[in-house]
Design an enzyme around this catalytic site. Structure first.
Site, mmCIF file in Angstrom:
data_model
loop_
_atom_site.group_PDB
_atom_site.id
_atom_site.type_symbol
_atom_site.label_atom_id
_atom_site.label_comp_id
_atom_site.label_asym_id
_atom_site.label_seq_id
_atom_site.Cartn_x
_atom_site.Cartn_y
_atom_site.Cartn_z
ATOM 1 N N HIS A 1 4.919 -5.005 10.250
ATOM 2 C CA HIS A 1 5.268 -4.372 11.530
ATOM 3 C C HIS A 1 5.461 -5.398 12.641
ATOM 4 O O HIS A 1 4.801 -6.443 12.648
ATOM 5 C CB HIS A 1 4.169 -3.396 11.980
ATOM 6 C CG HIS A 1 4.066 -2.166 11.140
ATOM 7 N ND1 HIS A 1 4.819 -1.035 11.370
ATOM 8 C CD2 HIS A 1 3.306 -1.894 10.056
ATOM 9 C CE1 HIS A 1 4.512 -0.114 10.470
ATOM 10 N NE2 HIS A 1 3.598 -0.610 9.648
ATOM 11 N N ASP B 1 -0.041 -4.297 5.944
ATOM 12 C CA ASP B 1 -0.703 -3.806 7.158
ATOM 13 C C ASP B 1 -2.152 -4.286 7.225
ATOM 14 O O ASP B 1 -2.993 -3.632 7.842
ATOM 15 C CB ASP B 1 -0.688 -2.279 7.216
ATOM 16 C CG ASP B 1 0.681 -1.720 7.594
ATOM 17 O OD1 ASP B 1 1.611 -2.504 7.803
ATOM 18 O OD2 ASP B 1 0.801 -0.477 7.674
ATOM 19 N N HIS C 1 0.845 -1.201 0.000
ATOM 20 C CA HIS C 1 0.000 0.000 0.000
ATOM 21 C C HIS C 1 0.874 1.242 0.000
ATOM 22 O O HIS C 1 2.101 1.143 0.068
ATOM 23 C CB HIS C 1 -1.009 -0.008 1.146
ATOM 24 C CG HIS C 1 -0.420 0.042 2.523
ATOM 25 N ND1 HIS C 1 0.355 -0.970 3.042
ATOM 26 C CD2 HIS C 1 -0.516 0.976 3.502
ATOM 27 C CE1 HIS C 1 0.707 -0.646 4.281
ATOM 28 N NE2 HIS C 1 0.208 0.525 4.587
ATOM 29 N N HIS D 1 1.295 3.945 2.010
ATOM 30 C CA HIS D 1 1.805 4.692 3.172
ATOM 31 C C HIS D 1 3.330 4.830 3.126
ATOM 32 O O HIS D 1 4.040 3.944 2.665
ATOM 33 C CB HIS D 1 1.385 4.003 4.477
ATOM 34 C CG HIS D 1 -0.065 4.219 4.804
ATOM 35 N ND1 HIS D 1 -0.775 3.388 5.641
ATOM 36 C CD2 HIS D 1 -0.932 5.178 4.399
ATOM 37 C CE1 HIS D 1 -2.025 3.822 5.731
ATOM 38 N NE2 HIS D 1 -2.150 4.913 4.988
ATOM 39 N N HIS E 1 -7.418 -1.258 5.507
ATOM 40 C CA HIS E 1 -6.408 -0.341 6.068
ATOM 41 C C HIS E 1 -6.288 0.861 5.134
ATOM 42 O O HIS E 1 -6.360 2.009 5.558
ATOM 43 C CB HIS E 1 -5.093 -1.090 6.209
ATOM 44 C CG HIS E 1 -3.953 -0.267 6.708
ATOM 45 N ND1 HIS E 1 -3.898 0.232 7.980
ATOM 46 C CD2 HIS E 1 -2.807 0.151 6.093
ATOM 47 C CE1 HIS E 1 -2.769 0.923 8.133
ATOM 48 N NE2 HIS E 1 -2.101 0.895 7.002
ATOM 49 N N ASP F 1 5.654 4.620 5.265
ATOM 50 C CA ASP F 1 6.518 3.624 5.920
ATOM 51 C C ASP F 1 6.556 2.300 5.140
ATOM 52 O O ASP F 1 7.088 1.300 5.620
ATOM 53 C CB ASP F 1 6.104 3.398 7.380
ATOM 54 C CG ASP F 1 4.689 2.870 7.527
ATOM 55 O OD1 ASP F 1 3.800 3.319 6.780
ATOM 56 O OD2 ASP F 1 4.472 1.987 8.381
ATOM 57 N N HIS F 2 5.989 2.325 3.916
ATOM 58 C CA HIS F 2 6.045 1.145 3.034
ATOM 59 C C HIS F 2 6.626 1.488 1.662
ATOM 60 O O HIS F 2 7.039 0.605 0.919
ATOM 61 C CB HIS F 2 4.641 0.531 2.871
ATOM 62 C CG HIS F 2 4.062 0.098 4.192
ATOM 63 N ND1 HIS F 2 3.989 -1.217 4.571
ATOM 64 C CD2 HIS F 2 3.601 0.822 5.241
ATOM 65 C CE1 HIS F 2 3.484 -1.292 5.806
ATOM 66 N NE2 HIS F 2 3.238 -0.062 6.228
HETATM 67 FE FE FE Z 1 2.634 0.513 8.083
HETATM 68 ZN ZN ZN Z 2 0.029 1.411 6.535
#
Ligand code: FE
Ligand code: ZN
Length: 257
Positions: A172, A134, A57, A59, A115, A61-62
């Protein structure tokens, strides 16, 4: 079909980037590269060349490492067609049921919204490996940022239906925190208690609790168990209630936990 070699790189406070290497062709992917440098470092150590990024996805942090990795390696970026505008550098657009080839290893794309609206998971059936991003965490699940509880429950059921021995790589390390909530939901669930002991021992040694397996999550993760009597009862609902609503209540309680 060729088997894959998987390597986990812990980054930021609790993210995992996973490298997937197909040794026959040499093709190598980075799943959800939050940052670029640790990926480049590990590639150099292993003598692997990055051919692909797989994004579950959009985001940061990805996908935070996408541009730098494209710039440094010329790799392709595989992501959800539905989210092509939000995946930096996307070059291969995929959707539900598509098969993507990493060299000789096939990955099936599963759309798992909830998400985010464009969230996808990558399943390598011949290697029994799932990259769940996630959507599914060990003993938990992702927050509902862009989807309804119903959508997320449908996504989680899709992952729950994969073969029980599937290794699940989540993005995570949230297991210990998720476990504290899960214990309040199903304090008599023996599979959960066993998993909690294992998690405590791993974390005490600074080791990852990921990967987990579909079988372990089916048995211990309350979010995959919203259609069981014990979880319904735990959130004060009738055992015959709509599982999506039981799931919604569970998710609400976890958000406030
Ligand atoms: Fe994440
Ligand atoms: Zn995420």
């Amino acid at each position: 079909m060729a088997k894959i070699v998987v390597e986990q790189i812990p980054v930021l406070s609790d993210n995992y980037i996973t490298l997937v290497h197909e040794p026959v062709s040499g093709a190598t992917a980075a799943v959800d590269p939050a940052v670029a440098e640790p990926v480049l470092g590990r590639l150099a150590t292993r003598g692997w060349r990055l051919t692909h990024i797989l994004n579950t996805h959009h985001h940061g942090d990805h996908t935070g490492g996408n541009q730098e990795l494209i710039h440094r390696t010329g790799c392709a970026v595989v992501g959800a067609a539905k989210d092509s505008e939000r995946i930096p550098g996307i070059s291969v657009e995929v959707g539900e049921g598509d098969t993507f080839l990493l060299g000789g290893a096939a990955a099936m794309v599963l759309e798992t919204p909830g998400h985010t609206s464009g969230h996808i998971a990558f399943w390598f059936p011949d290697s029994h490996v799932l990259f769940a991003g996630d959507c599914l965490f060990s003993l938990g699940c992702g927050r509902l940022f862009e989807g309804s509880a119903e959508e997320m429950w449908t996504s989680l059921k899709k992952l729950r239906d994969l073969p029980p021995d599937t290794l699940v790589y989540c993005a995570h390390e949230y297991t210990a925190g998720n476990g504290r909530f899960a214990r309040l939901v199903e304090r008599d669930n023996q599979a959960l208690l066993t998993r909690l002991e294992q998690v405590e021992a791993l974390r005490a040694k600074g080791l990852p609790t990921i990967p987990t397996t579909i079988a372990d999550e089916r048995a211990a993760n309350p979010f995959l168990r919203a259609d069981t009597k014990s979880v319904a009862k735990a959130v004060g609902m009738e055992p015959g209630a709509d599982p999506a609503q039981i799931f919604a209540e569970l998710r609400r309680r976890k958000d406030a936990f």
